[in-house]
Write a protein that holds these residues in place. Structure first.
Motif, PDB file in Angstrom:
ATOM      1  N   LYS A  20     117.023  24.897 -37.198  1.00  8.80           N
ATOM      2  CA  LYS A  20     116.619  24.129 -35.964  1.00  8.80           C
ATOM      3  C   LYS A  20     117.021  24.878 -34.541  1.00  8.80           C
ATOM      4  O   LYS A  20     116.196  25.055 -33.713  1.00  8.80           O
ATOM      5  CB  LYS A  20     117.287  22.610 -35.795  1.00  8.80           C
ATOM      6  CG  LYS A  20     116.810  21.856 -36.848  1.00  8.80           C
ATOM      7  CD  LYS A  20     117.534  20.488 -36.998  1.00  8.80           C
ATOM      8  CE  LYS A  20     116.842  19.389 -37.916  1.00  8.80           C
ATOM      9  NZ  LYS A  20     117.501  18.112 -37.828  1.00  8.80           N
ATOM     10  N   ARG A  21     118.300  25.440 -34.638  1.00 11.25           N
ATOM     11  CA  ARG A  21     118.484  26.093 -33.588  1.00 11.25           C
ATOM     12  C   ARG A  21     117.696  27.390 -33.411  1.00 11.25           C
ATOM     13  O   ARG A  21     117.490  27.842 -32.085  1.00 11.25           O
ATOM     14  CB  ARG A  21     120.182  26.503 -33.604  1.00 11.25           C
ATOM     15  CG  ARG A  21     121.110  25.435 -33.434  1.00 11.25           C
ATOM     16  CD  ARG A  21     122.734  25.834 -33.169  1.00 11.25           C
ATOM     17  NE  ARG A  21     123.053  26.354 -34.428  1.00 11.25           N
ATOM     18  CZ  ARG A  21     123.712  26.027 -35.042  1.00 11.25           C
ATOM     19  NH1 ARG A  21     123.999  24.743 -35.212  1.00 11.25           N
ATOM     20  NH2 ARG A  21     124.232  26.722 -36.000  1.00 11.25           N
ATOM     21  N   ARG A  22     117.531  27.996 -34.367  1.00 14.11           N
ATOM     22  CA  ARG A  22     116.563  29.455 -34.635  1.00 14.11           C
ATOM     23  C   ARG A  22     115.303  28.985 -33.872  1.00 14.11           C
ATOM     24  O   ARG A  22     114.684  29.611 -33.110  1.00 14.11           O
ATOM     25  CB  ARG A  22     116.781  29.833 -35.601  1.00 14.11           C
ATOM     26  CG  ARG A  22     115.716  31.269 -35.823  1.00 14.11           C
ATOM     27  CD  ARG A  22     115.724  31.520 -37.466  1.00 14.11           C
ATOM     28  NE  ARG A  22     114.716  30.706 -38.242  1.00 14.11           N
ATOM     29  CZ  ARG A  22     113.562  30.660 -38.069  1.00 14.11           C
ATOM     30  NH1 ARG A  22     112.874  31.585 -37.300  1.00 14.11           N
ATOM     31  NH2 ARG A  22     112.917  30.073 -38.805  1.00 14.11           N
ATOM     32  N   GLN A  23     114.685  27.761 -34.579  1.00 14.58           N
ATOM     33  CA  GLN A  23     113.341  27.604 -33.947  1.00 14.58           C
ATOM     34  C   GLN A  23     113.464  27.018 -32.772  1.00 14.58           C
ATOM     35  O   GLN A  23     112.522  27.269 -31.879  1.00 14.58           O
ATOM     36  CB  GLN A  23     112.981  26.268 -34.799  1.00 14.58           C
ATOM     37  CG  GLN A  23     112.645  26.472 -36.380  1.00 14.58           C
ATOM     38  CD  GLN A  23     112.103  25.194 -36.955  1.00 14.58           C
ATOM     39  OE1 GLN A  23     112.111  24.043 -36.707  1.00 14.58           O
ATOM     40  NE2 GLN A  23     111.822  25.626 -38.354  1.00 14.58           N
ATOM     41  N   ALA A  24     114.501  26.272 -32.137  1.00 16.02           N
ATOM     42  CA  ALA A  24     114.411  26.019 -30.766  1.00 16.02           C
ATOM     43  C   ALA A  24     114.711  27.078 -29.838  1.00 16.02           C
ATOM     44  O   ALA A  24     114.132  27.272 -28.739  1.00 16.02           O
ATOM     45  CB  ALA A  24     115.869  25.123 -30.696  1.00 16.02           C
TER      46      ALA A  24
END
Length: 638
Positions: free
Chosen positions: A356-360
């Protein structure tokens, strides 16, 4: 649910191993054998007819995994009871089925793993794989497993070899399959230069730790409960219990300490004993007790029934054991049954959070790139606007210069025109004088024409008025003609109605005349009938008078007979003589009232009199009706 998910992973390999054509379907005969073996290793009764009954409506063809799943769930998995079977037996059954088809190592290689180690790595893979089919293991879990094995072998983990293997296209697209993982382990890239015995011990240790839920195991000194002597035992710690054996082979279990919420700890200090509830983990185990019997690295574990005194080989081991037991109790307090399942879920959550952090971050980078592109586009547009502004300024300057030139040309042309106009004015003045004279003459002519026009207009107005009057007369005449025509039409319609009425009146008169004739004839006929009725009435009156006369005579005779009967009915005393009635009645014998013949004759006479009266009354009523009909002129004709 966790046990069922783990069982399904192993059974999935067994089902796919029976799918020889890789069509996703398995024949019923093979499924019967698989179901029977599963029931055997799961220690549940097997129903051989259930599979046939379950697929009774299907054809004789093979069954897909979706078709076999309801039967597997209903007749096998729903009957499974945790603790009644060994999961290792299920894994061995499914490994035997799938290894024959899919596990084909290079027999000539020196780095090939033994069959037992391959089975344990297969079990570890199933445990750490994702909960979706086909089963794969993400690179992070592979790295975690390899690190655990390297720690067990006391070597440093080589990340480069793993990254080289991960860089392959098949691994990048779908992740590690179990066969790719075993191929990597058999290649010797990770365990290069290490003895097979060490690798097998490391695999077993990691297998027991992760799959067997063994938090820690090793030798400890334990003080006996009765003889109070110290003996060295092999301890195995799991989340729910602490078992100890006579030796490392774990063949003879000497005891099992249940770790639950009823356990408590004690600290011996200045002859005082402190008790605490097991939910306070920091007070459960105390790492330091005074030296006793030469055992310095001691710790104490107390349950409701017993108190266990144990000693480790050194302080580090004691700390590891106390920490491991604290972890087991924490898992029990939190309601968790496996440490590594909990750690796997946490790692999965961390991966999801990282993803999720990577996607964010990617979204943020994309947003920044979009902003940068937008900024560059706006700068380019601004440059274009500036260039357009410069071009517009140059065009404005050119237009201004062109306008000045045009203005100068116009000014020179105006000056020329002014001179020409001045010359023209002089000539125009002379012409104006001539024009004025001509205009005066024209003005007079115009006045004359205006007067003539006025006269002509008056004459025209009169003619228009006369024509209007004529038109009005024509309209009036047309109206009168139309009115006269309407009146003629009305008169003609009235005449036709009159003629129709006259004809109707004549017909009515003729009908009335005929009706009067018919009525006169009917009146004559009625008068004739009236005369006949009167004659009949006269005859009937005569008959009535005769009947009345006869009636009066009959009543006189009746009275006479009554007197005679009353006289005859008087009783005769003894010695009296019957009186004589005279000469006319000397031979007549009067019957008494008791004579039935006399009573019948009297009744018949009374009925004759009543009938005569009724005839007279009816005749009188008939005559009255006929008289009333005759008087009204409505007598019926017989």
């Amino acid at each position: 649910m966790e046990l069922r998910a783990e069982l399904l992973k192993s059974i999935w390999y067994g089902f796919t191993a029976l799918d020889l054509e890789k069509s996703g379907k398995v024949s019923k005969s093979q499924l019967k054998v698989l179901s029977h073996n599963l029931c055997t290793v799961l220690c549940i009764p097997h129903d051989p007819v259930a599979l046939e009954e379950h697929f009774r409506d299907d054809d004789d063809g093979p069954v897909s995994s979706q078709g076999y799943m309801p039967y597997l769930t209903k007749y096998i998995l729903d009957k499974v009871e945790e603790g009644c079977f060994k999961k290792e037996n299920v894994d061995e059954l499914c490994w035997t089925l799938t290894a024959k088809k899919n596990y084909r190592p290079d027999k000539s290689s020196t780095t090939i793993l033994p069959e037992k180690d391959a089975f344990r790595l297969w079990c570890l893979f199933n445990f750490l794989s994702e909960d979706k089919y086909p089963l794969v293991m993400v690179p992070d879990e592979v790295e975690y497993l390899l690190k655990k094995m390297c720690m067990a072998m006391s070597i440093e983990f080589n990340v480069v070899e793993l990254e080289d293997f991960i860089s392959q296209d098949a691994v990048q697209k779908s992740g590690f399959t179990v066969w790719a993982f075993l191929e990597m382990m058999n290649s010797g890239k990770i365990t290069r230069g290490i003895d097979k015995g060490i690798i097998s011990m490391a695999v077993e240790e990691v297998y027991r730790e992760i799959v067997g839920d063994v938090l820690k195991e090793g030798y400890l000194w334990k003080k006996g409960q009765l003889r109070r002597n110290w003996k060295e035992r092999w301890f195995t710690l799991r989340p729910s219990n602490l078992a100890y054996y006579a030796g490392e082979d774990r063949k003879d279990c000497l005891g099992n300490i249940i770790l639950d919420g009823n356990c408590c700890v004690e600290e011996v200090e200045d002859d005082q004993i402190l008790f605490g509830h097991s939910k306070w983990i920091k007070n459960f185990l105390l790492p330091a007790l005074p030296d006793r019997d030469g055992k310095r690295c001691m710790f104490c574990l107390k349950t409701l029934s017993k108190t266990y005194e144990m000693s480790a080989s050194d302080t580090k081991q004691r700390q590891e054991w106390t920490t491991a037991i604290q972890t087991a109790i924490r898992l029990y307090v939190e309601g968790k049954t496996s440490l590594h399942k909990d750690l796997k879920l946490k790692r999965r959550e961390q991966r999801e959070q990282r993803e999720k952090r990577r996607q964010a971050k990617e979204e943020e980078l994309q947003r920044l790139r979009a902003l940068q592109e937008e900024r560059e586009r706006k700068l380019a547009e601004l440059e274009l606007l500036k260039e357009a502004q410069r071009q517009a300024q140059a065009l404005l300057e050119q237009d201004e210069q062109r306008r000045r030139q045009q203005h100068e040309q116009l000014q020179r042309a105006l000056e020329v025109q002014l001179r020409e106009a001045e010359e023209a004015r002089v000539s125009m003045q002379a012409e104006m004088a001539l024009k004025e004279e001509e205009a005066e003459r024209q003005r007079k002519r115009i006045q004359e024409l205006e007067e003539m026009q006025k006269r002509l207009e008056e004459a025209l107005q009169q003619e228009i008025k006369a024509r209007r009057d004529e038109e009005a007369f024509r309209y009036a005449q047309a109206g009168l003609l139309a009115e006269e025509e309407e009146k003629m039409k009305a008169l003609m319609s009235l005449q036709e109605e009159q003629e129709e009425y006259i004809l109707k009146t004549q017909r009515e008169k003729q009908e009335l005349r005929q009706e009067m004739e018919n009525k006169s004839r009917a009146l004559d006929e009625a008068q004739r009938q009236l005369e006949e009725v009167r004659a009949n009435r006269h005859r009937v009156d005569q008959d009535v008078v005769a009947a009345q006369r006869k009636l009066r005579q009959a009543s006189t005779n009746v009275k006479h007979w009554n007197v005679q009967m009353n006289r005859l009915m008087r009783p005769i005393g003894p010695g009296e003589k019957r009186p004589s009635l005279g000469s006319s009645f000397s031979s007549f014998q009067i019957p008494t009232q008791r004579d039935p013949g006399l009573r019948l004759r009297m009744k018949s006479e009374e009925r004759d009199e009543e009938s005569k009266e009724n005839v007279d009354n009816s005749a009188g009523c008939e005559l009255e009706k006929r008289h009333s009909h005759a008087s009204n002129g409505d007598m019926d004709i017989p």
